[in-house]
Design a protein around this motif. Structure first.
Motif: not given
Length: 235
Positions: A28-35
């Motif tokens: 994965l290049a990036i992972a960001r939360s819905i928070y």
């Protein structure tokens, strides 16, 4: 892959895209939360004609592949925007058949147990028959993961700034210096006591590298109190 916007984290999307990444041998290049999304972001998205969803995105671009998980603005009239509750969806764009959407319930004890039992039975059947139905996976050495700084998309920016003349001009200059064009800008509610206002900006497609550089410069700009949020826009 789309999961309801009210999911508590990026874990469902992250797990699904991580599985896809493993089977295709790409990280994965990036992972960001819905928070990272605030209540007012949902309200502003609706005003612009968008919904906010947590998406797991896998996109082929010539000899590179985008692999990322994060909240995005998607048009309200799109099929993925209507995914809610216990439902999940996967949208696949093909060369000949166009867009295909696979939609169904993906949460809850019965749904999860059904999938697990089906997998266990399939494995047991293969062992009994002495066969292996798992396809062989081969890595295409010519295809690599596109670095996140090279990804191009539109952006939603929410800033808190002093409510006085000249502020927007300075913000626009920072964006322009980083090759970011403004599609629309709205000044939202003002705090008369603090003499501040919320500025919401939608951009035209821009490279992630330039956007991140602009965000750092905006945070240091004297006329910007806070860069409250930024969300990528798809569709």
């Amino acid at each position: 892959m789309c999961f309801p916007a009210r999911d508590n984290s990026s874990y469902p999307c992250l797990a699904s895209t991580s599985l896809l990444a493993v089977t295709t041998c790409f990280p994965l290049a990036i992972a960001r939360s819905i928070y990272s999304v605030a209540a007012r972001d949902f309200l502003y998205a609706k005003e612009f004609g968008y919904a906010i969803k947590l998406l797991a995105i896998a996109k082929r671009d010539d000899d590179k592949v985008e692999m990322r998980v994060h909240p995005v603005f998607i048009p309200q009239d799109s099929q993925l925007a209507k995914v809610d509750g216990v439902y999940n969806a996967v949208e696949v764009e093909t060369d000949l058949a166009g867009k295909l959407v696979f939609y169904g319930e993906g949460a809850g004890a019965l749904r999860a147990s059904s999938a697990v039992v089906a997998d266990v039975l399939a494995i047991a059947r293969n062992i009994y028959r002495g066969v292996n139905n798992v396809p062989e996976l081969r890595l295409n050495q010519r295809v690599t993961v596109k670095p996140m700084p090279e990804v191009t998309t539109r952006y939603y920016l929410r800033l808190n700034a002093p409510d006085r003349p000249g502020v927007l001009a300075q913000i626009s200059k920072v964006l322009g210096d980083n090759s970011i064009s403004i599609s629309s800008v709205i000044q939202k509610e003002s705090d008369l006591a603090a003499q501040t206002a919320i500025i919401v900006i939608m951009t035209y497609p821009a490279e992630e590298k330039g956007v991140q550089k602009a965000l750092k410069q905006l945070k240091q700009l004297p006329v910007v109190n806070e860069v409250s949020n930024f969300i990528r826009v798809e569709g």
